[in-house]
Design an enzyme around this catalytic site. Structure first.
Site, PDB file in Angstrom:
ATOM      1  CE  LYS A 112      54.985  20.337  85.900  1.00  0.00           C
ATOM      2  NZ  LYS A 112      55.433  19.250  86.795  1.00  0.00           N
ATOM      3  CG  ASP A 153      57.695  17.741  91.967  1.00  0.00           C
ATOM      4  OD1 ASP A 153      57.401  18.932  91.778  1.00  0.00           O
ATOM      5  OD2 ASP A 153      57.274  17.075  92.932  1.00  0.00           O
ATOM      6  CG  HIS A 207      57.469  25.050  88.112  1.00  0.00           C
ATOM      7  ND1 HIS A 207      57.063  23.752  87.888  1.00  0.00           N
ATOM      8  CD2 HIS A 207      56.372  25.817  87.949  1.00  0.00           C
ATOM      9  CE1 HIS A 207      55.773  23.747  87.600  1.00  0.00           C
ATOM     10  NE2 HIS A 207      55.331  24.982  87.643  1.00  0.00           N
ATOM     11  CD  GLN A 250      49.541  21.279  90.014  1.00  0.00           C
ATOM     12  OE1 GLN A 250      48.803  21.844  89.237  1.00  0.00           O
ATOM     13  NE2 GLN A 250      50.347  21.931  90.825  1.00  0.00           N
TER      14      GLN A 250
HETATM   15  P1  GDP Z   1      58.702  20.823  87.955  1.00  0.00           P
HETATM   16  O1  GDP Z   1      57.729  20.980  89.065  1.00  0.00           O
HETATM   17  O2  GDP Z   1      58.253  19.814  86.935  1.00  0.00           O
HETATM   18  O3  GDP Z   1      59.089  22.118  87.316  1.00  0.00           O
HETATM   19  O4  GDP Z   1      60.015  20.194  88.588  1.00  0.00           O
HETATM   20  P2  GDP Z   1      60.747  20.632  89.981  1.00  0.00           P
HETATM   21  O5  GDP Z   1      61.466  21.899  89.742  1.00  0.00           O
HETATM   22  O6  GDP Z   1      59.782  20.559  91.101  1.00  0.00           O
HETATM   23  O7  GDP Z   1      61.725  19.413  90.192  1.00  0.00           O
HETATM   24  C1  GDP Z   1      62.720  19.108  89.266  1.00  0.00           C
HETATM   25  C2  GDP Z   1      64.100  19.262  89.941  1.00  0.00           C
HETATM   26  O8  GDP Z   1      65.066  18.613  89.170  1.00  0.00           O
HETATM   27  C3  GDP Z   1      64.566  20.696  90.061  1.00  0.00           C
HETATM   28  O9  GDP Z   1      65.274  20.827  91.256  1.00  0.00           O
HETATM   29  C4  GDP Z   1      65.472  20.890  88.851  1.00  0.00           C
HETATM   30  O10 GDP Z   1      66.492  21.851  89.073  1.00  0.00           O
HETATM   31  C5  GDP Z   1      66.076  19.514  88.744  1.00  0.00           C
HETATM   32  N1  GDP Z   1      66.407  19.076  87.378  1.00  0.00           N
HETATM   33  C6  GDP Z   1      65.730  19.292  86.226  1.00  0.00           C
HETATM   34  N2  GDP Z   1      66.297  18.630  85.201  1.00  0.00           N
HETATM   35  C7  GDP Z   1      67.368  17.970  85.732  1.00  0.00           C
HETATM   36  C8  GDP Z   1      68.353  17.067  85.185  1.00  0.00           C
HETATM   37  O11 GDP Z   1      68.347  16.720  84.007  1.00  0.00           O
HETATM   38  N3  GDP Z   1      69.271  16.566  86.077  1.00  0.00           N
HETATM   39  C9  GDP Z   1      69.293  16.911  87.398  1.00  0.00           C
HETATM   40  N4  GDP Z   1      70.219  16.376  88.186  1.00  0.00           N
HETATM   41  N5  GDP Z   1      68.383  17.744  87.928  1.00  0.00           N
HETATM   42  C10 GDP Z   1      67.438  18.261  87.105  1.00  0.00           C
HETATM   43  P1  IMO Z   2      54.534  20.599  90.175  1.00  0.00           P
HETATM   44  O1  IMO Z   2      53.885  21.619  89.262  1.00  0.00           O
HETATM   45  C1  IMO Z   2      54.037  17.163  92.802  1.00  0.00           C
HETATM   46  C2  IMO Z   2      50.140  16.765  94.807  1.00  0.00           C
HETATM   47  C3  IMO Z   2      50.100  16.921  96.309  1.00  0.00           C
HETATM   48  C4  IMO Z   2      48.940  15.991  96.661  1.00  0.00           C
HETATM   49  C5  IMO Z   2      47.984  16.220  95.495  1.00  0.00           C
HETATM   50  C6  IMO Z   2      46.853  17.199  95.791  1.00  0.00           C
HETATM   51  O2  IMO Z   2      55.664  21.136  90.963  1.00  0.00           O
HETATM   52  O3  IMO Z   2      54.827  19.343  89.433  1.00  0.00           O
HETATM   53  P2  IMO Z   2      46.781  19.850  96.011  1.00  0.00           P
HETATM   54  O4  IMO Z   2      47.435  20.752  96.995  1.00  0.00           O
HETATM   55  O5  IMO Z   2      47.110  20.127  94.602  1.00  0.00           O
HETATM   56  O6  IMO Z   2      45.292  19.725  96.237  1.00  0.00           O
HETATM   57  O7  IMO Z   2      47.377  18.372  96.371  1.00  0.00           O
HETATM   58  O8  IMO Z   2      48.776  16.701  94.416  1.00  0.00           O
HETATM   59  N1  IMO Z   2      50.760  17.896  94.077  1.00  0.00           N
HETATM   60  C7  IMO Z   2      51.962  17.854  93.510  1.00  0.00           C
HETATM   61  N2  IMO Z   2      52.915  16.890  93.512  1.00  0.00           N
HETATM   62  N3  IMO Z   2      54.242  18.294  92.111  1.00  0.00           N
HETATM   63  C8  IMO Z   2      53.285  19.260  92.071  1.00  0.00           C
HETATM   64  O9  IMO Z   2      53.371  20.336  91.279  1.00  0.00           O
HETATM   65  C9  IMO Z   2      52.105  19.088  92.824  1.00  0.00           C
HETATM   66  N4  IMO Z   2      50.995  19.825  93.021  1.00  0.00           N
HETATM   67  C10 IMO Z   2      50.172  19.081  93.791  1.00  0.00           C
HETATM   68  O10 IMO Z   2      51.317  16.511  96.891  1.00  0.00           O
HETATM   69  O11 IMO Z   2      49.353  14.667  96.612  1.00  0.00           O
HETATM   70 MG    MG Z   3      57.627  20.799  91.124  1.00  0.00          MG
END
Ligand code: GDP
Ligand code: IMO
Ligand code: MG
Length: 427
Positions: free
Chosen positions: A16, A13, A41, A223
């Site tokens: 990416k 999170d 994402h 991840q």
């Molecule tokens: P990913 O799994 O790595 O793609 O990340 P996620 O989407 O799960 O979580 C990142 C969150 O942060 C999302 O809600 C994005 O919209 C938000 N985000 C990404 N870059 C920024 C930033 O620079 N500032 C803020 N405030 N939010 C961001």
């Molecule tokens: P993105 O791509 C954050 C965590 C789960 C759990 C562990 C194993 O959005 O960054 P699983 O279901 O994969 O066997 O769970 O990994 N986990 C993540 N945490 N972001 C993710 O993906 C995750 N994908 C799995 O919370 O601790």
């Molecule tokens: Mg994520």
């Protein structure tokens, strides 16, 4: 022209999806090479917000060919649900290709994921319950079902019969659940065969030919490094290779063709699920980061655990992945703090560790050694150049760059596509 990997440098999170989207207009292919619909994402384009799980974020960039690589585990119902939702919003998904060698998530593996977690009780991992772990276990155990099997009902039936012999013993005798039937399972797996067929190909061949032609391939990890099955905080990890090595095995692109590895790091740290997290905050600061950073899971909606930036794990991620550039996201979330602590090393039982401790139990007991950097109060969400940032925010970026083992090439100051400061061009 290059093959570029984007990887998570913390526990997921990091942003990416946004980073992939930022590069979308400059690449020809975006490949998801690991994981499945455990990923979440969020990509914000103008007023539109998209939440992607199984599909690579590059699907939102017009003209880009999105690829689901061989290293992915595919929940077919989720795949078509996500595609239909995008089609309904006017996104062109017609270029999507799926590897014939990717594995599929069957219903029995979703069930096993959930019942195993319940069985583990306090020892649970906090998985997303999507069947990811059991499906990768089947793959390694050589009883998995692959995309290509779906198109040969005889082979598929044979494989399902074989795998259910054991699964049903476990489901019924250990977990007291109903047995899965061969017919139901085959029906579930073949339900989308006709729609799937035109998408399926040798994606490794496709990608290598694209690189031969001088096209640009972006490999987008799900991840992150600390969730990687080899390099993460095992057993509190996911079951796939989320690091740059996994980008090669999960796509069929050889290591020497990889030109650049972009590590995504948040300006602080979050984690979802169980497992060690040295800089975790159980106080008002943790709640503040969660609230301001909207730290709730895209996939499960769970509140994310929050803590300060940890330079030890960033350095570790730089080393394990060969990070050439970092993207530092969510700097805007740190606005309004008097001091911003950054973990520079750990104290484990009175011994200083500048690198990740060898033993996992030491990592569980690691106490962060903090450096306290000066905060800033100015709203930075409109900053578009490094010079637009207040002096203390600039100093924060420079300080974490110094500690983290690679240059900070982009800084994120908001969720939307344009809320980024590019210090060094990534492509
Ligand atoms: P990913 O799994 O790595 O793609 O990340 P996620 O989407 O799960 O979580 C990142 C969150 O942060 C999302 O809600 C994005 O919209 C938000 N985000 C990404 N870059 C920024 C930033 O620079 N500032 C803020 N405030 N939010 C961001
Ligand atoms: P993105 O791509 C954050 C965590 C789960 C759990 C562990 C194993 O959005 O960054 P699983 O279901 O994969 O066997 O769970 O990994 N986990 C993540 N945490 N972001 C993710 O993906 C995750 N994908 C799995 O919370 O601790
Ligand atoms: Mg994520």
């Amino acid at each position: 022209m290059p093959a570029i990997a984007i990887i998570g440098a913390q526990w997921g999170d990091e942003g990416k999806g946004k980073a992939t989207d930022l590069l979308g207009s400059r690449v020809d292919y975006v490949v998801k090479f690991n994981g499945g619909n455990n990923a979440g994402h969020t990509v914000v384009i103008g007023d539109e917000k998209y939440a992607l799980h199984l599909l690579p974020s590059g699907i939102l960039s017009p003209g880009v060919t999105p690829i689901i690589g061989n290293g992915v585990v595919v929940d077919l119902a989720v795949l078509f649900e996500e595609l239909d939702a995008l089609i309904a919003r006017g996104v062109d998904v017609s270029l999507l290709k799926v590897s014939a060698n990717a594995h599929v998530i069957a219903d029995y593996n979703r069930t096993l994921d959930k019942v195993t977690e319940r069985f583990l009780g306090t020892r649970r991992l906090g998985t997303t319950g999507r069947g990811i772990g059991p499906t990768y276990a089947d793959k390694m155990n050589r009883v998995g079902i692959r995309i290509q099997d779906i198109f040969d009902e005889k082979i598929l039936t044979q494989k399902v019969e074989g795998v259910l012999e054991l699964k049903n013993q476990v489901l019924t005798k250990i977990y007291n659940r109903r047995a899965a039937t061969v017919e139901q399972t085959v029906e579930e797996l073949t339900a989308f065969a006709d729609r799937l067929a035109p998408m399926v190909c040798d994606t490794g061949l496709l990608l290598n030919q694209a690189l031969d032609r001088g096209e640009t391939v972006l490999l987008e990890a799900g991840q992150a490094t600390l969730l990687d099955v080899d390099h993460g905080t095992y057993p509190f990890v996911t079951s796939s290779s989320a690091t740059s090595g996994g980008a090669c095995t999960g796509s069929g692109i050889p290591p020497m063709r990889l030109d650049q590895v972009i590590g995504i790091v948040k300006a602080y740290t979050t984690r979802v699920g169980e497992g060690p997290f040295p800089t975790e905050l159980d106080d008002d600061f943790g709640e503040h980061l969660r609230k301001v950073g909207a730290e709730y899971g895209t996939t499960t909606g769970r509140p994310r655990r929050c803590g300060w930036y940890d330079a030890v794990i960033a350095r570790y991620a730089a080393r394990v992945n060969g990070v050439t550039d970092f993207v530092l996201t969510k700097l805007d979330v740190l606005t309004g703090l008097e001091k911003v602590p950054v973990c520079v090393a750990y104290d484990v039982g009175g011994v200083r560790h500048d690198e990740m401790p060898v033993n996992q139990s030491d990592f569980h007991h690691a106490v962060p050694i903090y450096e306290y950097l000066d905060g800033w109060w100015e709203d930075i969400s409109g900053a578009r150049t490094f010079a637009d940032l207040p002096a203390n925010a600039q100093a924060y970026v420079k300080a974490v760059e110094e500690m983290s083992g690679a240059r900070m090439s982009v800084v994120g100051v908001g969720p939307s596509r344009d809320a980024s400061i590019v210090i060094h061009d990534l492509i």
